[in-house]
Design a protein around this motif. Structure first.
Motif, PDB file in Angstrom:
ATOM      1  N   ILE A 104     -11.422  -7.371  48.201  1.00 47.42           N
ATOM      2  CA  ILE A 104     -10.863  -8.298  47.232  1.00 47.42           C
ATOM      3  C   ILE A 104      -9.392  -8.495  47.569  1.00 47.42           C
ATOM      4  O   ILE A 104      -8.533  -7.702  47.184  1.00 47.42           O
ATOM      5  N   GLY A 105      -9.116  -9.530  48.338  1.00 43.74           N
ATOM      6  CA  GLY A 105      -7.747  -9.833  48.741  1.00 43.74           C
ATOM      7  C   GLY A 105      -7.326 -11.187  48.208  1.00 43.74           C
ATOM      8  O   GLY A 105      -8.158 -12.030  47.867  1.00 43.74           O
ATOM      9  N   PHE A 106      -6.008 -11.404  48.130  1.00 44.52           N
ATOM     10  CA  PHE A 106      -5.486 -12.641  47.572  1.00 44.52           C
ATOM     11  C   PHE A 106      -4.451 -13.255  48.502  1.00 44.52           C
ATOM     12  O   PHE A 106      -3.599 -12.555  49.047  1.00 44.52           O
ATOM     13  N   ALA A 107      -4.543 -14.562  48.672  1.00 45.06           N
ATOM     14  CA  ALA A 107      -3.621 -15.307  49.529  1.00 45.06           C
ATOM     15  C   ALA A 107      -3.063 -16.495  48.763  1.00 45.06           C
ATOM     16  O   ALA A 107      -3.763 -17.114  47.951  1.00 45.06           O
ATOM     17  N   ILE A 108      -1.800 -16.805  49.007  1.00 44.07           N
ATOM     18  CA  ILE A 108      -1.152 -17.967  48.398  1.00 44.07           C
ATOM     19  C   ILE A 108      -1.592 -19.212  49.168  1.00 44.07           C
ATOM     20  O   ILE A 108      -1.451 -19.262  50.393  1.00 44.07           O
ATOM     21  N   PRO A 109      -2.134 -20.222  48.511  1.00 48.34           N
ATOM     22  CA  PRO A 109      -2.645 -21.410  49.219  1.00 48.34           C
ATOM     23  C   PRO A 109      -1.572 -22.094  50.055  1.00 48.34           C
ATOM     24  O   PRO A 109      -0.389 -22.130  49.685  1.00 48.34           O
ATOM     25  N   SER A 110      -1.972 -22.659  51.177  1.00 45.41           N
ATOM     26  CA  SER A 110      -1.027 -23.271  52.101  1.00 45.41           C
ATOM     27  C   SER A 110      -0.305 -24.466  51.482  1.00 45.41           C
ATOM     28  O   SER A 110       0.858 -24.720  51.793  1.00 45.41           O
ATOM     29  N   GLN A 111      -0.981 -25.218  50.599  1.00 44.07           N
ATOM     30  CA  GLN A 111      -0.327 -26.368  49.974  1.00 44.07           C
ATOM     31  C   GLN A 111       0.866 -25.915  49.135  1.00 44.07           C
ATOM     32  O   GLN A 111       1.943 -26.524  49.177  1.00 44.07           O
ATOM     33  N   LEU A 112       0.673 -24.828  48.361  1.00 47.19           N
ATOM     34  CA  LEU A 112       1.772 -24.288  47.560  1.00 47.19           C
ATOM     35  C   LEU A 112       2.849 -23.715  48.467  1.00 47.19           C
ATOM     36  O   LEU A 112       4.047 -23.918  48.234  1.00 47.19           O
ATOM     37  N   ALA A 113       2.438 -22.997  49.506  1.00 48.68           N
ATOM     38  CA  ALA A 113       3.405 -22.386  50.425  1.00 48.68           C
ATOM     39  C   ALA A 113       4.263 -23.444  51.107  1.00 48.68           C
ATOM     40  O   ALA A 113       5.482 -23.282  51.246  1.00 48.68           O
ATOM     41  N   GLN A 114       3.642 -24.542  51.534  1.00 44.77           N
ATOM     42  CA  GLN A 114       4.400 -25.607  52.193  1.00 44.77           C
ATOM     43  C   GLN A 114       5.389 -26.250  51.228  1.00 44.77           C
ATOM     44  O   GLN A 114       6.539 -26.531  51.580  1.00 44.77           O
ATOM     45  N   SER A 115       4.954 -26.489  49.996  1.00 43.24           N
ATOM     46  CA  SER A 115       5.829 -27.096  49.000  1.00 43.24           C
ATOM     47  C   SER A 115       7.038 -26.211  48.712  1.00 43.24           C
ATOM     48  O   SER A 115       8.181 -26.691  48.659  1.00 43.24           O
ATOM     49  N   VAL A 116       6.800 -24.908  48.531  1.00 42.58           N
ATOM     50  CA  VAL A 116       7.892 -23.969  48.267  1.00 42.58           C
ATOM     51  C   VAL A 116       8.836 -23.907  49.460  1.00 42.58           C
ATOM     52  O   VAL A 116      10.068 -23.899  49.307  1.00 42.58           O
ATOM     53  N   MET A 117       8.282 -23.870  50.667  1.00 41.06           N
ATOM     54  CA  MET A 117       9.099 -23.795  51.868  1.00 41.06           C
ATOM     55  C   MET A 117      10.036 -25.001  51.977  1.00 41.06           C
ATOM     56  O   MET A 117      11.231 -24.843  52.264  1.00 41.06           O
ATOM     57  N   MET A 118       9.523 -26.193  51.751  1.00 36.40           N
ATOM     58  CA  MET A 118      10.348 -27.382  51.872  1.00 36.40           C
ATOM     59  C   MET A 118      11.450 -27.412  50.816  1.00 36.40           C
ATOM     60  O   MET A 118      12.569 -27.866  51.074  1.00 36.40           O
ATOM     61  N   GLU A 119      11.159 -26.904  49.619  1.00 29.38           N
ATOM     62  CA  GLU A 119      12.183 -26.818  48.571  1.00 29.38           C
ATOM     63  C   GLU A 119      13.284 -25.848  48.975  1.00 29.38           C
ATOM     64  O   GLU A 119      14.471 -26.122  48.784  1.00 29.38           O
ATOM     65  N   ILE A 120      12.886 -24.707  49.522  1.00 22.99           N
ATOM     66  CA  ILE A 120      13.872 -23.706  49.932  1.00 22.99           C
ATOM     67  C   ILE A 120      14.752 -24.250  51.051  1.00 22.99           C
ATOM     68  O   ILE A 120      15.972 -24.086  51.040  1.00 22.99           O
ATOM     69  N   ILE A 121      14.139 -24.909  52.030  1.00 26.87           N
ATOM     70  CA  ILE A 121      14.907 -25.447  53.158  1.00 26.87           C
ATOM     71  C   ILE A 121      15.856 -26.551  52.690  1.00 26.87           C
ATOM     72  O   ILE A 121      17.002 -26.645  53.141  1.00 26.87           O
ATOM     73  N   SER A 122      15.406 -27.373  51.764  1.00 27.06           N
ATOM     74  CA  SER A 122      16.209 -28.510  51.310  1.00 27.06           C
ATOM     75  C   SER A 122      17.293 -28.116  50.313  1.00 27.06           C
ATOM     76  O   SER A 122      18.404 -28.641  50.355  1.00 27.06           O
ATOM     77  N   HIS A 123      16.960 -27.189  49.389  1.00 25.54           N
ATOM     78  CA  HIS A 123      17.870 -26.883  48.285  1.00 25.54           C
ATOM     79  C   HIS A 123      18.318 -25.423  48.230  1.00 25.54           C
ATOM     80  O   HIS A 123      19.145 -25.082  47.390  1.00 25.54           O
ATOM     81  N   GLY A 124      17.753 -24.576  49.073  1.00 21.88           N
ATOM     82  CA  GLY A 124      18.098 -23.157  49.016  1.00 21.88           C
ATOM     83  C   GLY A 124      17.353 -22.407  47.943  1.00 21.88           C
ATOM     84  O   GLY A 124      17.464 -21.170  47.833  1.00 21.88           O
ATOM     85  N   GLN A 125      16.594 -23.107  47.133  1.00 20.95           N
ATOM     86  CA  GLN A 125      15.805 -22.514  46.059  1.00 20.95           C
ATOM     87  C   GLN A 125      14.720 -23.500  45.658  1.00 20.95           C
ATOM     88  O   GLN A 125      14.734 -24.656  46.090  1.00 20.95           O
ATOM     89  N   VAL A 126      13.793 -23.038  44.829  1.00 19.72           N
ATOM     90  CA  VAL A 126      12.757 -23.920  44.307  1.00 19.72           C
ATOM     91  C   VAL A 126      13.188 -24.386  42.921  1.00 19.72           C
ATOM     92  O   VAL A 126      13.454 -23.568  42.040  1.00 19.72           O
ATOM     93  N   ILE A 127      13.288 -25.693  42.747  1.00 14.45           N
ATOM     94  CA  ILE A 127      13.693 -26.266  41.466  1.00 14.45           C
ATOM     95  C   ILE A 127      12.439 -26.618  40.684  1.00 14.45           C
ATOM     96  O   ILE A 127      11.625 -27.434  41.118  1.00 14.45           O
TER      97      ILE A 127
END
Length: 389
Positions: free
Chosen positions: A255-278
């Motif tokens: 029973i393992g859990f992974a963060i979906p790639s769609q969410l991961a990509q969205s968070v990554m782009m926010e971090i790269i663009s703004h330094g944080q997730v807004i």
């Protein structure tokens, strides 16, 4: 958790070290466009009994999964009795309250997702690190720069400056329960390992791992050290970032859990663009049930829809918009609300300063409200009680 013997285990692991380097911090919140690769189509073919080997998938993806080694400086008291409040006062009175710094190292995994060196991993792998070293499958090593973290989703972005980097494309198409997946990472520090399984469930939440949860559940074997590693499909696309397991022993029990790639990509782009997730924020405390109350104060057990509000932050967006404790949120912008997780995710995706239409049930009446969404406070600055939005 259904049994006291079952516990949730984050997949990073720690060992002792004797050296450290100063922490490298991001000094550039704005970044150029990220060089992502396109999703690969499913082209792997099998024999009469199905796929005979996943070697082509592994060859295409494993080089982009890296081992991450971190060093963190941990301060602790010089005397064990300092943990006792009575003795602590004695030591402080005599000026004997001293602390020592001790280096501690950890290990985890990460996924190179762009040619320019951006790597996705977990916040609990690198969030407190003073030094981050990335080791590639081809033998190259490099110090990584921490671009930013998002504790609410347990994701982080780091960056290395190397040429000719392998990458894994994000999967943007729909996942289904039963899809075959491979988990790639560095379990227990033994070296890169590949395990195979299926997607067991989608949309898992309410686990108490992160503030925002929408996990892919898999039975592919993942263990401590797999944190931040890749969960890929048979075509070699990134399905998710491996994060945690349910376990009695601390090892994999399917029973393992992974963060979906769609969410991961969205968070990554926010971090790269703004330094944080807004994210958007209402400023309400969500009740554990959706019952709500009648006008006379009696419990209303007839409400099966909506999300019951236990409290409203004074001066917050919900309070300013006229929302009250014991209201039941029925819909936001005509979208019905049926769970706390849905409400939190819906509000989080709305840009701050956006005015939304909210329908609440107050007693036996439905009330239309206009609420201007605020900016969600950082984790360190806000009360992160379970069920708060």
């Amino acid at each position: 958790m259904s049994t006291p013997y079952l516990r949730l285990v984050l997949l990073s692991s720690l060992i002792a070290l004797s050296a450290c380097q100063p922490k490298e911090q991001s000094d550039d919140a704005k970044s150029p466009a990220v060089q992502l690769t396109q999703e690969r189509p499913v082209t792997i073919q099998g024999g009469a009994s199905g796929v005979s080997s996943y070697a082509p998938t592994v060859k295409a993806t494993a080089p982009a999964v890296v081992n991450i080694f971190t060093t963190e400086i941990v301060k602790h008291s010089t005397h064990p009795l300092m943990n006792d409040p009575m003795f602590r006062r004695f030591f402080e009175f005599h000026g004997m309250n001293r602390e020592e710094s001790e280096p501690r190292s950890g290990l985890g995994s990460g996924v190179i997702v762009s040619k320019d060196g951006y790597i996705l991993t977990n916040n609990h792998v690198v969030g407190k690190a003073n030094e981050i070293v990335v080791a590639l499958q081809d033998g190259r090593k490099a110090k990584a720069k921490l671009i930013g973290t998002d504790p609410d989703s347990d994701l982080a972005v780091i960056k290395i400056d190397l040429k000719d980097l392998p990458t894994i494309p994000f999967k943007t198409s729909t996942n289904e329960v039963g899809d075959v997946v491979l988990a790639i990472g560095n379990p227990f520090g033994v070296g890169q390992t590949v395990t195979q399984g299926i997607i067991s469930a989608l949309g898992r939440n309410g686990l108490g791992i992160n503030t925002f949860e929408d996990f892919i559940q898999t039975d592919a074997a993942i263990n401590p050290g797999n944190s931040g590693g890749a969960l890929v499909d048979v075509a070699g696309n990134l399905v998710g970032i491996n994060t945690a397991i349910y376990s009695r022993s601390g090892g994999s029990m399917g029973i393992g859990f992974a963060i979906p790639s769609q969410l991961a990509q969205s968070v990554m782009m926010e971090i790269i663009s703004h330094g944080q997730v807004i994210r958007g924020w209402l400023g309400v405390e969500i009740k554990q049930d959706n019952s709500g109350f009648n006008e006379d104060g009696s419990l209303n057990n007839k409400s099966s829809d909506g999300v019951a509000i236990g409290g409203v932050v004074r001066g917050g967006p919900a309070s300013e918009g006229g929302m009250r404790p014991n209201d039941v949120i029925l819909s936001i912008n005509k979208q019905k609300m049926s769970s706390a997780n849905q409400l939190m995710n819906t509000i989080a995706k709305i840009k701050p300063n956006t005015t939304i239409d909210v329908v609440v049930k107050r007693g036996n009446q439905e009330v239309d409200l206009s609420v201007t969404v605020g900016k969600r406070p950082k984790t360190e600055e806000s009360q992160q009680d379970e069920g708060q939005e």
